[in-house]
Design an enzyme around this catalytic site. Structure first.
Site, PDB file in Angstrom:
ATOM      1  N   PHE A  12       0.820  -1.224   0.000  1.00 53.82           N
ATOM      2  CA  PHE A  12       0.000   0.000   0.000  1.00 53.82           C
ATOM      3  C   PHE A  12       0.854   1.274   0.000  1.00 53.82           C
ATOM      4  O   PHE A  12       0.870   2.052  -0.962  1.00 53.82           O
ATOM      5  CB  PHE A  12      -0.943  -0.061   1.208  1.00 53.82           C
ATOM      6  CG  PHE A  12      -1.600   1.229   1.598  1.00 53.82           C
ATOM      7  CD1 PHE A  12      -2.236   2.020   0.649  1.00 53.82           C
ATOM      8  CD2 PHE A  12      -1.600   1.640   2.928  1.00 53.82           C
ATOM      9  CE1 PHE A  12      -2.856   3.219   1.022  1.00 53.82           C
ATOM     10  CE2 PHE A  12      -2.219   2.821   3.307  1.00 53.82           C
ATOM     11  CZ  PHE A  12      -2.834   3.619   2.363  1.00 53.82           C
ATOM     12  N   ASP A 126       3.443   4.900  14.584  1.00 53.97           N
ATOM     13  CA  ASP A 126       3.194   5.486  15.917  1.00 53.97           C
ATOM     14  C   ASP A 126       2.745   4.421  16.921  1.00 53.97           C
ATOM     15  O   ASP A 126       2.722   4.671  18.128  1.00 53.97           O
ATOM     16  CB  ASP A 126       2.161   6.622  15.833  1.00 53.97           C
ATOM     17  CG  ASP A 126       0.774   6.172  15.394  1.00 53.97           C
ATOM     18  OD1 ASP A 126       0.624   5.003  14.963  1.00 53.97           O
ATOM     19  OD2 ASP A 126      -0.167   6.985  15.460  1.00 53.97           O
ATOM     20  N   GLU A 127       2.396   3.215  16.418  1.00 54.88           N
ATOM     21  CA  GLU A 127       1.930   2.168  17.336  1.00 54.88           C
ATOM     22  C   GLU A 127       3.029   1.702  18.280  1.00 54.88           C
ATOM     23  O   GLU A 127       2.746   1.050  19.292  1.00 54.88           O
ATOM     24  CB  GLU A 127       1.324   0.995  16.550  1.00 54.88           C
ATOM     25  CG  GLU A 127       0.111   1.453  15.751  1.00 54.88           C
ATOM     26  CD  GLU A 127      -0.700   0.351  15.094  1.00 54.88           C
ATOM     27  OE1 GLU A 127      -0.728  -0.770  15.608  1.00 54.88           O
ATOM     28  OE2 GLU A 127      -1.326   0.642  14.054  1.00 54.88           O
ATOM     29  N   TYR A 151       2.703  -6.892  16.346  1.00 59.34           N
ATOM     30  CA  TYR A 151       3.081  -6.020  15.218  1.00 59.34           C
ATOM     31  C   TYR A 151       3.882  -4.828  15.729  1.00 59.34           C
ATOM     32  O   TYR A 151       4.996  -4.550  15.261  1.00 59.34           O
ATOM     33  CB  TYR A 151       1.820  -5.554  14.475  1.00 59.34           C
ATOM     34  CG  TYR A 151       2.061  -4.332  13.595  1.00 59.34           C
ATOM     35  CD1 TYR A 151       2.921  -4.393  12.509  1.00 59.34           C
ATOM     36  CD2 TYR A 151       1.436  -3.096  13.877  1.00 59.34           C
ATOM     37  CE1 TYR A 151       3.161  -3.267  11.716  1.00 59.34           C
ATOM     38  CE2 TYR A 151       1.668  -1.986  13.095  1.00 59.34           C
ATOM     39  CZ  TYR A 151       2.527  -2.067  12.009  1.00 59.34           C
ATOM     40  OH  TYR A 151       2.766  -0.955  11.239  1.00 59.34           O
ATOM     41  N   ASN A 250     -13.695   4.983  15.528  1.00 59.91           N
ATOM     42  CA  ASN A 250     -13.997   4.049  14.441  1.00 59.91           C
ATOM     43  C   ASN A 250     -15.467   4.170  14.021  1.00 59.91           C
ATOM     44  O   ASN A 250     -15.789   4.069  12.839  1.00 59.91           O
ATOM     45  CB  ASN A 250     -13.694   2.611  14.886  1.00 59.91           C
ATOM     46  CG  ASN A 250     -12.206   2.413  15.115  1.00 59.91           C
ATOM     47  OD1 ASN A 250     -11.378   3.142  14.557  1.00 59.91           O
ATOM     48  ND2 ASN A 250     -11.856   1.442  15.933  1.00 59.91           N
ATOM     49  N   HIS A 277      -6.548  -4.205  22.406  1.00 64.33           N
ATOM     50  CA  HIS A 277      -6.901  -3.130  21.469  1.00 64.33           C
ATOM     51  C   HIS A 277      -6.486  -1.759  22.005  1.00 64.33           C
ATOM     52  O   HIS A 277      -7.037  -1.303  23.016  1.00 64.33           O
ATOM     53  CB  HIS A 277      -8.421  -3.179  21.263  1.00 64.33           C
ATOM     54  CG  HIS A 277      -8.906  -2.423  20.073  1.00 64.33           C
ATOM     55  ND1 HIS A 277     -10.214  -2.488  19.659  1.00 64.33           N
ATOM     56  CD2 HIS A 277      -8.287  -1.597  19.202  1.00 64.33           C
ATOM     57  CE1 HIS A 277     -10.379  -1.736  18.598  1.00 64.33           C
ATOM     58  NE2 HIS A 277      -9.222  -1.173  18.298  1.00 64.33           N
TER      59      HIS A 277
HETATM   60  P1  NAD Z   1       1.350  -3.530   3.308  1.00 62.60           P
HETATM   61  O1  NAD Z   1       1.048  -4.723   4.149  1.00 62.60           O
HETATM   62  O2  NAD Z   1       0.288  -2.972   2.433  1.00 62.60           O
HETATM   63  O3  NAD Z   1       2.601  -3.841   2.349  1.00 62.60           O
HETATM   64  C1  NAD Z   1       3.754  -4.478   2.807  1.00 62.60           C
HETATM   65  C2  NAD Z   1       4.588  -4.834   1.581  1.00 62.60           C
HETATM   66  O4  NAD Z   1       5.810  -5.450   2.038  1.00 62.60           O
HETATM   67  C3  NAD Z   1       3.908  -5.845   0.642  1.00 62.60           C
HETATM   68  O5  NAD Z   1       4.108  -5.475  -0.698  1.00 62.60           O
HETATM   69  C4  NAD Z   1       4.641  -7.150   0.938  1.00 62.60           C
HETATM   70  O6  NAD Z   1       4.665  -8.034  -0.178  1.00 62.60           O
HETATM   71  C5  NAD Z   1       6.025  -6.639   1.273  1.00 62.60           C
HETATM   72  N1  NAD Z   1       6.807  -7.562   2.108  1.00 62.60           N
HETATM   73  C6  NAD Z   1       6.394  -8.217   3.228  1.00 62.60           C
HETATM   74  N2  NAD Z   1       7.406  -8.970   3.712  1.00 62.60           N
HETATM   75  C7  NAD Z   1       8.483  -8.750   2.901  1.00 62.60           C
HETATM   76  C8  NAD Z   1       9.820  -9.218   2.883  1.00 62.60           C
HETATM   77  N3  NAD Z   1      10.277 -10.086   3.803  1.00 62.60           N
HETATM   78  N4  NAD Z   1      10.650  -8.761   1.924  1.00 62.60           N
HETATM   79  C9  NAD Z   1      10.219  -7.899   0.971  1.00 62.60           C
HETATM   80  N5  NAD Z   1       8.949  -7.445   0.922  1.00 62.60           N
HETATM   81  C10 NAD Z   1       8.097  -7.855   1.877  1.00 62.60           C
HETATM   82  O7  NAD Z   1       1.915  -2.454   4.317  1.00 62.60           O
HETATM   83  P2  NAD Z   1       1.789  -0.848   4.316  1.00 62.60           P
HETATM   84  O8  NAD Z   1       0.541  -0.457   4.971  1.00 62.60           O
HETATM   85  O9  NAD Z   1       2.106  -0.358   2.963  1.00 62.60           O
HETATM   86  O10 NAD Z   1       2.988  -0.490   5.312  1.00 62.60           O
HETATM   87  C11 NAD Z   1       4.296  -0.175   4.826  1.00 62.60           C
HETATM   88  C12 NAD Z   1       5.147   0.253   5.993  1.00 62.60           C
HETATM   89  O11 NAD Z   1       4.565   1.400   6.615  1.00 62.60           O
HETATM   90  C13 NAD Z   1       5.265  -0.807   7.092  1.00 62.60           C
HETATM   91  O12 NAD Z   1       6.578  -0.794   7.594  1.00 62.60           O
HETATM   92  C14 NAD Z   1       4.304  -0.336   8.162  1.00 62.60           C
HETATM   93  O13 NAD Z   1       4.723  -0.769   9.441  1.00 62.60           O
HETATM   94  C15 NAD Z   1       4.402   1.164   7.997  1.00 62.60           C
HETATM   95  N6  NAD Z   1       3.215   1.935   8.438  1.00 62.60           N
HETATM   96  C16 NAD Z   1       1.981   1.621   7.950  1.00 62.60           C
HETATM   97  C17 NAD Z   1       0.887   2.393   8.344  1.00 62.60           C
HETATM   98  C18 NAD Z   1      -0.508   2.138   7.805  1.00 62.60           C
HETATM   99  O14 NAD Z   1      -1.464   2.771   8.268  1.00 62.60           O
HETATM  100  N7  NAD Z   1      -0.683   1.252   6.815  1.00 62.60           N
HETATM  101  C19 NAD Z   1       1.052   3.450   9.238  1.00 62.60           C
HETATM  102  C20 NAD Z   1       2.342   3.745   9.717  1.00 62.60           C
HETATM  103  C21 NAD Z   1       3.414   2.960   9.289  1.00 62.60           C
HETATM  104  P1  TYD Z   2      -6.629  -1.272  11.445  1.00 63.07           P
HETATM  105  O1  TYD Z   2      -7.001  -0.718  10.114  1.00 63.07           O
HETATM  106  O2  TYD Z   2      -6.418  -2.747  11.575  1.00 63.07           O
HETATM  107  O3  TYD Z   2      -5.343  -0.456  11.913  1.00 63.07           O
HETATM  108  P2  TYD Z   2      -4.588  -0.445  13.362  1.00 63.07           P
HETATM  109  O4  TYD Z   2      -5.066  -1.580  14.164  1.00 63.07           O
HETATM  110  O5  TYD Z   2      -3.160  -0.638  12.947  1.00 63.07           O
HETATM  111  O6  TYD Z   2      -4.876   0.888  13.957  1.00 63.07           O
HETATM  112  O7  TYD Z   2      -7.738  -0.851  12.501  1.00 63.07           O
HETATM  113  C1  TYD Z   2      -8.076   0.500  12.721  1.00 63.07           C
HETATM  114  C2  TYD Z   2      -9.117   0.534  13.826  1.00 63.07           C
HETATM  115  O8  TYD Z   2     -10.320  -0.088  13.357  1.00 63.07           O
HETATM  116  C3  TYD Z   2      -8.717  -0.241  15.063  1.00 63.07           C
HETATM  117  O9  TYD Z   2      -9.193   0.456  16.218  1.00 63.07           O
HETATM  118  C4  TYD Z   2      -9.423  -1.569  14.931  1.00 63.07           C
HETATM  119  C5  TYD Z   2     -10.704  -1.194  14.190  1.00 63.07           C
HETATM  120  N1  TYD Z   2     -11.269  -2.235  13.278  1.00 63.07           N
HETATM  121  C6  TYD Z   2     -12.608  -2.596  13.407  1.00 63.07           C
HETATM  122  O10 TYD Z   2     -13.356  -2.079  14.259  1.00 63.07           O
HETATM  123  N2  TYD Z   2     -13.105  -3.554  12.552  1.00 63.07           N
HETATM  124  C7  TYD Z   2     -12.323  -4.147  11.600  1.00 63.07           C
HETATM  125  O11 TYD Z   2     -12.818  -5.029  10.867  1.00 63.07           O
HETATM  126  C8  TYD Z   2     -10.946  -3.749  11.488  1.00 63.07           C
HETATM  127  C9  TYD Z   2     -10.050  -4.378  10.465  1.00 63.07           C
HETATM  128  C10 TYD Z   2     -10.465  -2.770  12.358  1.00 63.07           C
END
Ligand code: NAD
Ligand code: TYD
Length: 339
Positions: A12, A126-127, A151, A250, A277
């Site tokens: 993503f 930030d988690e 995580y 949420n 949670h």
């Molecule tokens: P995502 O799960 O959508 O994508 C993760 C990607 O990493 C995928 O393409 C997967 O194939 C690849 N991957 C997994 N294991 C791998 C490995 N061993 N080697 C190479 N590639 C690998 O995740 P995202 O939401 O895009 O998150 C990206 C980064 O941002 C992560 O480090 C996450 O902790 C951080 N982050 C995410 C959020 C969020 O809200 N999504 C917020 C803050 C930080």
């Molecule tokens: P999520 O998108 O899994 O992100 P994170 O746990 O990393 O913050 O969840 C965001 C919030 O939404 C979290 O408080 C959990 C809640 N949630 C639901 O209530 N229902 C769902 O099906 C999911 C996936 C998350």
């Protein structure tokens, strides 16, 4: 800078970052991605015509693969987005989180240092700070680490390995810690794409617990701008935090998605709460404004409307990424609570 290696670039945030870099710079981009359930080459569709994107299928934990990527492309910098990222999955099985987030990051960091890669950006979350009460001030970058989930613990461990490398070896690394992202190409296990697609498809909207947990939502485009600012302007060993300054429960998020999709409110169902949670995350953005001249540009009001519209017009993408393994995870995770 001529060449940037983005790990996890088929996920993503990674794919949004690749798109952002191709569109706003003249750099070449190399993506290294293991294509787990969350990685999808469709997320990079259209970018191949730039002639500046290369893709390597492999893991950040595979030393010989990473060595050969560095030898073949000689990147000036690495942005490490590769990770296992879903809290619910880490509750079911923590080991893949240790393997990729901790061991994989440690491994690619060492190899980058040995090969004199100029800059390493560790994309974190930030988690790692744990949960806030509703009355607490938002997180600041030097708050102590109190991760609740496997995580978050694995991300905190990786951050500490990066900081140890900076202290011990003088590695030119920075860390970014961002709040919850939303936007196009997010895998539909996370709250916003899951609820949006379920609402569009008339399926139940499973809200954990009482729905009063609070997240600070940031559009992925703003996060990508922050990552590039940290890459270009961050101080060696610096920790940079980004949020959207858009705290929502949420329930508020789900109600807005219901309104934007014209779905019946009766689709919403309260299900068993997530164990451990976290109640609330929030970011103090004033540090990033001072240190990186960064602030979020997209309001949650506009960004969510745009995002819901993206999923509405990309149902084929959603169908494609929800392969068999996702469907069986979904059935295992929600099957009993929803039926
Ligand atoms: P995502 O799960 O959508 O994508 C993760 C990607 O990493 C995928 O393409 C997967 O194939 C690849 N991957 C997994 N294991 C791998 C490995 N061993 N080697 C190479 N590639 C690998 O995740 P995202 O939401 O895009 O998150 C990206 C980064 O941002 C992560 O480090 C996450 O902790 C951080 N982050 C995410 C959020 C969020 O809200 N999504 C917020 C803050 C930080
Ligand atoms: P999520 O998108 O899994 O992100 P994170 O746990 O990393 O913050 O969840 C965001 C919030 O939404 C979290 O408080 C959990 C809640 N949630 C639901 O209530 N229902 C769902 O099906 C999911 C996936 C998350």
């Amino acid at each position: 800078m001529t060449t940037l290696l983005i790990t996890g670039g088929a996920g993503f945030i990674g794919s949004n970052l690749v798109r952002h870099v191709i569109e706003t710079t003249s750099w070449n981009v190399v993506v290294l991605d293991a294509l787990t359930y969350a990685g999808n080459l469709r997320n990079l569709e259209g970018l191949e015509t730039s002639g500046r994107l290369s893709f390597v299928h492999g893991s950040i934990a595979d030393e010989s693969c990473v060595e050969s990527v560095l030898a073949d492309f000689n990147p000036d910098a690495i942005v490490n987005c590769a990770a296992e990222t879903h809290v619910d999955r880490s509750i079911r099985s923590a080991r893949p989180f240790v393997d990729t987030n901790v061991a994989g990051t440690t491994s690619i960091l060492e190899i980058a240092r040995r090969n004199n890669v100029g800059r390493f950006v560790q994309v974190s979350t930030d988690e790692v700070y744990g949960s806030l009460e509703l009355t607490d001030r938002p997180f600041r970058s030097n708050d102590s680490l109190k991760p609740s989930s496997a995580y978050a613990a694995s991300k905190a461990a990786a951050d500490l390995m990066v900081l140890a490398d900076v202290t011990t070896h003088g590695t030119n690394a920075v860390i970014t810690r961002c709040s919850n992202n939303y936007g196009p190409y997010q895998f539909p296990e996370k709250l916003i794409p899951l609820m949006t697609l379920n609402a569009l498809e008339g399926r139940p909207l499973p809200v954990y617990g009482n729905g009063k947990n609070v997240r600070d939502w940031i559009h992925v485009r703003d996060h990508c701008r922050g990552i590039l600012a940290a890459l270009e302007k961050g101080e060696r060993g610096g920790v940079y935090i980004f949020g959207g300054s858009e705290e929502r429960t949420n329930l508020e998020v789900v109600e807005r998605i219901i309104a934007l999709t014209n779905a019946p409110a009766s689709l919403m169902e309260f299900v068993a709460d997530r164990p451990g949670h976290d109640l609330r995350y929030a970011i103090d953005n004033s540090e990033a404004l001072v240190s990186l001249d960064w602030k979020p540009h997209t309001s949650f009001h506009d960004g969510l409307r745009e995002t819901v519209e993206w999923y509405r017009t990309h149902l084929a993408w959603a169908q494609d990424v929800r392969d068999g393994s996702y469907r069986s995870y979904y059935e295992q995770h929600y099957g009993r609570t929803l039926q």
